[in-house]
Design an enzyme around this catalytic site. Structure first.
Site, PDB file in Angstrom:
ATOM      1  N   LYS A  22       6.866   2.225  -0.648  1.00 33.75           N
ATOM      2  CA  LYS A  22       5.725   1.376  -0.291  1.00 33.75           C
ATOM      3  C   LYS A  22       4.412   2.147  -0.410  1.00 33.75           C
ATOM      4  O   LYS A  22       3.450   1.658  -0.991  1.00 33.75           O
ATOM      5  CB  LYS A  22       5.896   0.872   1.154  1.00 33.75           C
ATOM      6  N   ASN A  23       4.392   3.363   0.139  1.00 28.14           N
ATOM      7  CA  ASN A  23       3.118   4.094   0.208  1.00 28.14           C
ATOM      8  C   ASN A  23       2.677   4.684  -1.127  1.00 28.14           C
ATOM      9  O   ASN A  23       1.594   5.246  -1.222  1.00 28.14           O
ATOM     10  CB  ASN A  23       3.182   5.193   1.285  1.00 28.14           C
ATOM     11  N   ARG A  93      -3.998  -2.348   6.552  1.00 30.49           N
ATOM     12  CA  ARG A  93      -5.104  -1.391   6.451  1.00 30.49           C
ATOM     13  C   ARG A  93      -5.229  -0.783   5.066  1.00 30.49           C
ATOM     14  O   ARG A  93      -6.309  -0.409   4.637  1.00 30.49           O
ATOM     15  CB  ARG A  93      -4.870  -0.240   7.424  1.00 30.49           C
ATOM     16  N   CYS A 117      -5.949  -0.855  15.226  1.00 32.22           N
ATOM     17  CA  CYS A 117      -4.607  -0.902  14.669  1.00 32.22           C
ATOM     18  C   CYS A 117      -3.645  -0.585  15.792  1.00 32.22           C
ATOM     19  O   CYS A 117      -3.983   0.139  16.719  1.00 32.22           O
ATOM     20  CB  CYS A 117      -4.511   0.147  13.569  1.00 32.22           C
ATOM     21  N   ARG A 122      -7.716   4.265  13.767  1.00 30.25           N
ATOM     22  CA  ARG A 122      -7.529   4.859  12.434  1.00 30.25           C
ATOM     23  C   ARG A 122      -8.811   4.647  11.639  1.00 30.25           C
ATOM     24  O   ARG A 122      -8.928   3.696  10.883  1.00 30.25           O
ATOM     25  CB  ARG A 122      -6.331   4.218  11.726  1.00 30.25           C
ATOM     26  N   ASP A 307       5.901   9.022  10.150  1.00 27.80           N
ATOM     27  CA  ASP A 307       6.589   7.753   9.891  1.00 27.80           C
ATOM     28  C   ASP A 307       8.093   7.827  10.197  1.00 27.80           C
ATOM     29  O   ASP A 307       8.788   6.817  10.081  1.00 27.80           O
ATOM     30  CB  ASP A 307       6.370   7.313   8.433  1.00 27.80           C
ATOM     31  N   ARG A 399       7.247  -5.626   6.385  1.00 29.11           N
ATOM     32  CA  ARG A 399       6.125  -4.968   5.703  1.00 29.11           C
ATOM     33  C   ARG A 399       6.614  -3.742   4.944  1.00 29.11           C
ATOM     34  O   ARG A 399       6.023  -3.359   3.938  1.00 29.11           O
ATOM     35  CB  ARG A 399       5.067  -4.526   6.726  1.00 29.11           C
TER      36      ARG A 399
HETATM   37  C1  UD1 Z   1      -0.856   7.068   5.487  1.00 24.87           C
HETATM   38  C2  UD1 Z   1       0.390   6.241   5.346  1.00 24.87           C
HETATM   39  C3  UD1 Z   1       1.060   6.054   6.707  1.00 24.87           C
HETATM   40  C4  UD1 Z   1       1.308   7.411   7.350  1.00 24.87           C
HETATM   41  C5  UD1 Z   1       0.040   8.238   7.369  1.00 24.87           C
HETATM   42  C6  UD1 Z   1       0.257   9.664   7.851  1.00 24.87           C
HETATM   43  C7  UD1 Z   1      -0.111   4.807   3.466  1.00 24.87           C
HETATM   44  C8  UD1 Z   1      -0.408   3.431   2.967  1.00 24.87           C
HETATM   45  N1  UD1 Z   1       0.017   4.946   4.789  1.00 24.87           N
HETATM   46  O1  UD1 Z   1      -1.752   6.357   6.340  1.00 24.87           O
HETATM   47  O2  UD1 Z   1       2.301   5.376   6.502  1.00 24.87           O
HETATM   48  O3  UD1 Z   1       1.736   7.208   8.690  1.00 24.87           O
HETATM   49  O4  UD1 Z   1      -0.524   8.325   6.043  1.00 24.87           O
HETATM   50  O5  UD1 Z   1       1.207  10.295   7.071  1.00 24.87           O
HETATM   51  O6  UD1 Z   1       0.045   5.739   2.690  1.00 24.87           O
HETATM   52  N2  UD1 Z   1      -8.440   9.963   9.716  1.00 24.87           N
HETATM   53  C9  UD1 Z   1      -9.764  10.072  10.085  1.00 24.87           C
HETATM   54  N3  UD1 Z   1     -10.722   9.561   9.240  1.00 24.87           N
HETATM   55  C10 UD1 Z   1     -10.412   8.967   8.056  1.00 24.87           C
HETATM   56  C11 UD1 Z   1      -9.043   8.876   7.687  1.00 24.87           C
HETATM   57  C12 UD1 Z   1      -8.077   9.376   8.537  1.00 24.87           C
HETATM   58  O7  UD1 Z   1     -10.071  10.592  11.164  1.00 24.87           O
HETATM   59  O8  UD1 Z   1     -11.316   8.544   7.328  1.00 24.87           O
HETATM   60  C13 UD1 Z   1      -7.379  10.491  10.618  1.00 24.87           C
HETATM   61  C14 UD1 Z   1      -6.455   9.388  11.170  1.00 24.87           C
HETATM   62  O9  UD1 Z   1      -7.001   8.766  12.304  1.00 24.87           O
HETATM   63  C15 UD1 Z   1      -5.185  10.154  11.474  1.00 24.87           C
HETATM   64  C16 UD1 Z   1      -5.166  11.226  10.366  1.00 24.87           C
HETATM   65  O10 UD1 Z   1      -6.494  11.298   9.873  1.00 24.87           O
HETATM   66  O11 UD1 Z   1      -5.281  10.782  12.728  1.00 24.87           O
HETATM   67  C17 UD1 Z   1      -4.214  10.951   9.237  1.00 24.87           C
HETATM   68  O12 UD1 Z   1      -4.415   9.633   8.775  1.00 24.87           O
HETATM   69  P1  UD1 Z   1      -4.219   9.226   7.243  1.00 24.87           P
HETATM   70  O13 UD1 Z   1      -3.490  10.303   6.522  1.00 24.87           O
HETATM   71  O14 UD1 Z   1      -5.546   8.803   6.694  1.00 24.87           O
HETATM   72  O15 UD1 Z   1      -3.287   7.951   7.366  1.00 24.87           O
HETATM   73  P2  UD1 Z   1      -3.295   6.745   6.385  1.00 24.87           P
HETATM   74  O16 UD1 Z   1      -3.717   7.223   5.041  1.00 24.87           O
HETATM   75  O17 UD1 Z   1      -3.998   5.588   6.996  1.00 24.87           O
END
Ligand code: UD1
Length: 419
Positions: A22-23, A93, A117, A122, A307, A399
């Site tokens: 999925k990711n 998201r 969320c 996030r 995850d 999902r």
């Molecule tokens: C992706 C995965 C999700 C997985 C996560 C962590 C997808 C579609 N989803 O989510 O399944 O659980 O990686 O492995 O690939 N953060 C910030 N600012 C930002 C972006 C992130 O502070 O602009 C923080 C987040 O709050 C979190 C951390 O960074 O604490 C990691 O988040 P992130 O790697 O961005 O998760 P996703 O990409 O949303």
């Protein structure tokens, strides 16, 4: 709203095939926005998040053709609306992934802010800061991000937090920017590398994806491609835990053991026997043997994935001994804890840690799934619990897990979906 009813206590046995990730599928579908040539994507998982992304692309004017083997052809030669509405973004998201490609190729985009969320706050600030460093003019009003740029330019981006979709969004944007972009402290997740391979097969010039430093030299245009998505390491890990927790023996095909070494190590530590070849993983529990409790601390790849945290929490509930689970990526990702307690688990939550003291037996109960991986965790608990478990609000599971009850039934589980 769909529910799942599970009669626990059956050791899972047999073979199943793992679906595409999925990711990786979500960013690769977004990457098709970078070209007006057709892109063929194979091994696409049949999931609700994929349907949502297809709906989003369809709203923008994409032509989508899906065949019965889940091979999709996306053609964006006639995009009319550069807009991702709140109604879709709030359900997924990852819709934020269209922002980078749209502003890079069309010079403008309007995408709803993802907002709150169920697994904690996030933010997307790092996505926006990176695009601004590449020359995009970004404003936020009425809950929408508006980004504009004549043509993005290369930039040096050093993330202070590792972000998976942030890395992907900026990597996609950089493919059509003028000059070279360097992303430091980039996410190492295999899905980032998969996206980069797909983009390179479309004509992008990306080096280092899968390492902490990615270099992208912008090109004037990208072309079509045909690309197969890598296997889903989280689906793989979830079925391995399902086999371990029920004391079973399964073989998972069409997967890749190198994608989940940290998870396999923990399963071995818990007492499972694992055998791998290049594309399959077998797990067996010795008959009558009890799992041992294992400590878990989540961290970015290649360490233990957030995850898989909920699934290992379920496994520790019936293991011998005491384990501490530490969640380092997201706050508020312990919503499965109260539900597991209803089933007789001995869990103590404190900040970002849960202490689990294994009990001999969980008891079937009516429990509610509140996010995707928590749903998987509750199904796993139901598979081992005594009596019947009813998992409510199970739509979250669709999902991210393709036909989960069919795959579990194929392994002998007693599970049924109720309307
Ligand atoms: C992706 C995965 C999700 C997985 C996560 C962590 C997808 C579609 N989803 O989510 O399944 O659980 O990686 O492995 O690939 N953060 C910030 N600012 C930002 C972006 C992130 O502070 O602009 C923080 C987040 O709050 C979190 C951390 O960074 O604490 C990691 O988040 P992130 O790697 O961005 O998760 P996703 O990409 O949303």
């Amino acid at each position: 709203m769909d529910k799942l009813t599970i009669r626990g206590g059956v050791p899972l046995r047999g073979e199943i095939s793992i679906s595409g990730a999925k990711n990786a599928a979500l960013p690769i579908l977004a990457a098709t926005l970078l070209t007006d040539k057709p892109v063929l994507i194979g091994n696409l998982p049949h999931l609700h998040d994929i349907t949502t992304t297809m709906e989003l692309l369809g709203l923008m004017g994409s032509d989508l053709m899906l065949d019965e083997r889940m091979m999709i052809e996306v053609n964006n030669h006639n995009l009319t609306r550069l807009h991702a509405p709140h109604e879709l973004v709030k359900t997924m998201r990852a819709s934020i992934l269209v922002l980078g490609p749209l502003v890079s190729r069309y010079g403008r985009a309007q995408v709803s802010l993802p907002g709150g969320c169920s697994i904690g706050s996030r933010p997307v600030d790092l996505h926006l800061q990176g695009l601004a460093a590449m020359g995009a003019d970004i404003t936020v009003h009425d809950g929408y991000i508006e980004a504009r740029a004549k043509r993005l330019h290369g930039a040096y981006i050093n993330f202070d937090t590792v972000t998976v979709t942030g890395t992907e969004n900026l990597m996609m944007a950089a493919t059509l920017a003028q000059g070279v972009t360097v992303i430091e402290n980039a996410a190492l997740e295999p899905e980032v590398a998969d996206l980069a391979s797909c983009l390179n097969s479309m004509g992008a010039n990306i080096c280092g994806a899968g390492s902490g430093r990615i270099e992208i030299e912008g090109v004037d245009e990208l072309g079509g491609a045909s690309y197969d998505i890598l296997p889903d390491r989280i689906e793989t890990g979830t079925y391995l835990v399902a086999a371990a927790i029920t004391g079973g023996r399964v073989k998972l095909k069409n997967t890749d053991p190198s994608l989940l070494e940290a998870v396999l190590e923990k399963l071995v530590e818990a007492g499972a026997r694992i055998d791998c070849d290049e594309t399959s993983i077998s797990l067996a529990m010795e008959s009558g043997a009890r799992l041992r409790a294992v400590d878990i601390a989540t961290a970015p790849f290649p360490d233990f994935p957030t995850d898989m945290q909920a699934q290992f929490t379920a496994m520790n509930c019936i293991a011998e001994g005491r384990a501490v689970i530490t969640e380092n990526i997201f706050n508020n990702r312990f919503m499965h804890v109260t539900e597991l307690q209803k089933m007789g688990a001995n869990l103590t939550l404190s900040g970002n840690q849960v202490e689990v003291r294994g009990v001999e037996q969980l008891t079937g109960s009516t429990i509610t799934a509140r996010d995707l991986r928590a749903s998987a965790c509750l199904i796993l608990a139901g598979l081992v619990a005594q009596g019947e478990t009813l998992v409510e609000q199970v739509y979250h599971i669709d999902r991210g897990y393709e036909t989960i009850e069919e795959k579990l039934m194929q392994l002998g589980a007693s599970i049924r979906r109720l309307p």
